[in-house]
Design an enzyme around this catalytic site. Structure first.
Site, short mmCIF file in Angstrom:
data_model
loop_
_atom_site.label_atom_id
_atom_site.label_comp_id
_atom_site.label_asym_id
_atom_site.label_seq_id
_atom_site.Cartn_x
_atom_site.Cartn_y
_atom_site.Cartn_z
N ARG A 120 0.82 -1.23 0.00
CA ARG A 120 0.00 0.00 0.00
C ARG A 120 0.84 1.27 0.00
O ARG A 120 0.39 2.32 0.43
CB ARG A 120 -0.98 0.03 1.18
N LYS A 142 1.98 11.02 -11.98
CA LYS A 142 1.15 10.05 -12.69
C LYS A 142 1.94 8.75 -12.84
O LYS A 142 3.05 8.75 -13.37
CB LYS A 142 0.78 10.57 -14.08
N GLU A 184 7.49 17.16 -26.29
CA GLU A 184 6.87 17.55 -25.01
C GLU A 184 7.41 18.89 -24.53
O GLU A 184 6.69 19.68 -23.92
CB GLU A 184 7.11 16.47 -23.95
N LYS A 226 5.51 22.47 -15.90
CA LYS A 226 4.68 21.34 -15.48
C LYS A 226 4.43 21.38 -13.98
O LYS A 226 3.32 21.12 -13.52
CB LYS A 226 5.31 20.00 -15.87
N GLU A 236 -5.92 16.64 -11.61
CA GLU A 236 -6.37 16.76 -13.00
C GLU A 236 -7.85 17.05 -13.15
O GLU A 236 -8.53 16.44 -13.96
CB GLU A 236 -6.04 15.48 -13.79
N ARG A 240 -4.67 21.10 -15.29
CA ARG A 240 -3.75 20.02 -15.64
C ARG A 240 -4.12 19.35 -16.96
O ARG A 240 -3.27 18.80 -17.66
CB ARG A 240 -3.72 18.99 -14.51
N ASN A 244 -2.46 17.70 -21.65
CA ASN A 244 -2.81 16.64 -22.58
C ASN A 244 -2.95 17.14 -24.01
O ASN A 244 -3.46 16.43 -24.87
CB ASN A 244 -4.11 15.96 -22.13
N HIS A 247 -2.66 14.78 -26.86
CA HIS A 247 -2.66 13.42 -26.32
C HIS A 247 -3.89 12.62 -26.72
O HIS A 247 -3.81 11.40 -26.87
CB HIS A 247 -2.52 13.45 -24.80
N HIS A 251 -2.97 9.46 -28.48
CA HIS A 251 -3.29 8.12 -27.98
C HIS A 251 -4.02 7.31 -29.05
O HIS A 251 -3.81 6.11 -29.17
CB HIS A 251 -4.15 8.21 -26.72
N HIS A 264 5.66 7.68 -28.12
CA HIS A 264 4.64 8.54 -27.51
C HIS A 264 4.81 10.00 -27.95
O HIS A 264 3.85 10.66 -28.38
CB HIS A 264 4.73 8.42 -25.99
#
Lengths: 361, 361
Positions: A120, A142, A184, A226, A236, A240, A244, A247, A251, A264
């Site tokens: 955990r 993330k 990026e 960032k 997010e 935030r 993306n 993205h 994606h 990517h």
């Protein structure tokens, strides 16, 4: 060495940027709860940097376990995650053991997610060795893995204790990967920092040539952008989402072509130009601005022509994206260079036109 | 209906305790971000309660997906977790979809962990249908799955929006499971609440007979005790460890015998008596106090004789436990009834004697 602090309340952490940081165990030691670490890396990075990181730690009395994973986005899945869990359990790693991610975004995402969920939650340190991971995935917490039905579908928000961005590691990076990282970097200028975009236009050739000062500044300023966004919006829900940019389209390209065919960052660059194309069709972006974007991406040696999957296939692939709100796809679009917005208020016919024939409308 | 609020800063959430709560959609509706839920349950609970929960939600305009898992601790693993992920993705569930856990601790732990990690976190609601899950696993945010090398090795701390503890569901609970739940109820008295322990001594027969008022009070007071401990120590660095009374020994029993042979609560009861035995050998607990503990567990119809695995096997099994600190096993021991302490300051010979022959030293 420059240091940037990401402010997240009690989870504030430093990002150190500079040359030769990998071998400086003294930067890591103060962050260890006990003198035991598990370094997670991959078969490509291990021969280059594993011992450079591990030996100084051992010399400082730290017990070091290493976990070497297969390399590639295709391995960012639950099977590889289980390899990490198995090794940690077999070595009886405890809550006070620190995981160290040594590698690019895939290693960072897998290791961060393992750290978030093993017992955990155990501490972890990021040592990103690609430009993409130095400016993107190592900042913001993330973590996660892919699922056969979608990228990054399983994950957690989990912050590292420390990030070491060692510029020297970029000298062993393949050219395609360096370009993907620059995509990026350019993104930060596009979404919220026009002066940085203008600096990039002037220095893009120095960056592709790996000039040290230019690269340190680009990484610092990217991380700063960032970090500001993330500190303001850790979960997010708002700003935030601007990160993306490119993205949702990107994606869809990665997923539609099969993960690993496009890098990517390459998919993000092509996706950003699709977002620019849609913005232009709606009158939010001028032809001249689109041309500036096109020029800097090309100077960074990025491919900009998205695959012709057809609008229906694109829409289907985009529908599975996390940035869906109540069934309506929200997109990050451009209202000029240095100003991105999240919007679901776009013309669907224009979106279809972009998907069918980007850059040719 | 009684309501208890667990105070966790911005993540404060209510626990409602009473009869017939399952069918009261009005309790759930204010907590939904959008009118879509995925109910996760198992093959035993589904025929009893799934429609009782789902139909009123549908009547209120909520889209309901149900995910029915195989029943049992043996299925608290990554394969079953993937069944949840697959169903959520196939149904295109989004960040605003709420997961509802309907069942015992296994369903709650799996669903909570799926909620913590699906799209990096979606809201969830706990509807525990066993006494154990009502007084224990639904309070405090521990979620997770087992690994072949250890129980609850993979997981996250993740809080629900709401807990509905419906006492009516206990009437369909097998007697062994009711007793296992009572073991955890008794635990709260033992670790920090002597007056509650004395109340339990006086009312244990009403509880085994499922008297409504006694049961509501026992659940409320158990949750209150746990909520106080958790609010003070969410990440289990200090006082929260007391909740693990009987668990280090108990996990060794469960693991050593194979998961599912002993119920968790049964193993905790036997493990608590092992902790009591060790405490007695060290002079921390009197024979009379051990006898009172023995008597109330027996009245709750719990098995107290641990399996004879031998001290070496026990120590090996206990070494894998999360409550290890720098290689030294910390144990929760008794310094009288109503007062547990976490200690690594015990006599190893006494520990071996307990492991070889508990209750007979």
């Amino acid at each position: 060495m420059q240091t940037l602090n990401v402010e997240l309340g009690d989870r504030r952490y430093p990002i150190h940027i500079g040359r030769g940081l990998l071998a400086q165990a003294a930067l890591i030691l103060p962050h260890l709860k006990r003198k035991q670490v598990a370094i997670v890396t991959n078969t490509t990075v291990a021969p280059l940097y594993l011992e450079k990181l591990a030996q100084p730690l051992r010399d400082a009395g730290v017990a070091v376990i290493s976990i070497v994973l297969p390399d590639g986005e295709a391995y960012k899945n639950s099977a590889t995650l289980n390899l990490i869990y198995d090794a940690l359990l077999e070595n009886r790693c405890e809550r006070s053991t620190t995981l160290i991610a040594l590698g690019g975004g895939v290693v960072g995402d897998l290791t961060g997610y393992a750290a978030a969920t093993y017992l955990r939650g155990v501490p972890f340190v990021q040592v990103p060795t690609t430009l993409l991971s130095q400016v993107d995935s190592s900042v913001g917490g993330k973590t996660g893995i892919n699922h056969p039905l979608g990228k990054n579908m399983i994950g957690a928000f989990y912050q590292p204790q420390l990030v070491l961005a060692d510029i020297d590691t970029l000298h062993t990076l393949p050219e395609r990967e360096l370009a993907a990282g620059l995509a990026e970097v350019i993104k930060y200028g596009l979404i919220r920092d026009l002066p940085f975009f203008e600096w990039l236009e002037a220095h893009i050739d120095k960056l592709t040539a790996l000039d040290t000062d230019a690269m340190r500044y680009a990484i610092y300023r990217s991380c700063e952008n960032k970090a500001e966004v993330v500190a303001a919006d850790e979960r997010e829900s708002g700003e935030r989402a601007l990160l993306n940019l490119g993205h949702t389209f990107g994606h869809a390209i990665e997923n539609g072509m099969g993960y690993g065919v496009w890098l990517h960052g390459e998919a993000v660059a092509a996706g950003t130009m699709m977002a620019a194309d849609l913005s232009r069709r709606m009158g939010w972006l001028s032809d001249a601005e689109v041309a500036r974007m096109d020029a800097i991406f090309r100077a960074a040696r990025l491919p900009l022509e998205p695959p012709g999957l057809g609008a229906d296939r694109y829409l289907d692939l985009m529908g599975l994206d996390k940035k869906v709100l109540d069934g309506k796809i929200r997109l990050v679009l451009q209202q000029g260079i240095g100003r991105s917005v999240v919007s679901s208020d776009y013309d669907v016919a224009a979106l279809r036109a972009t998907l069918e024939s980007p850059l040719h409308g």
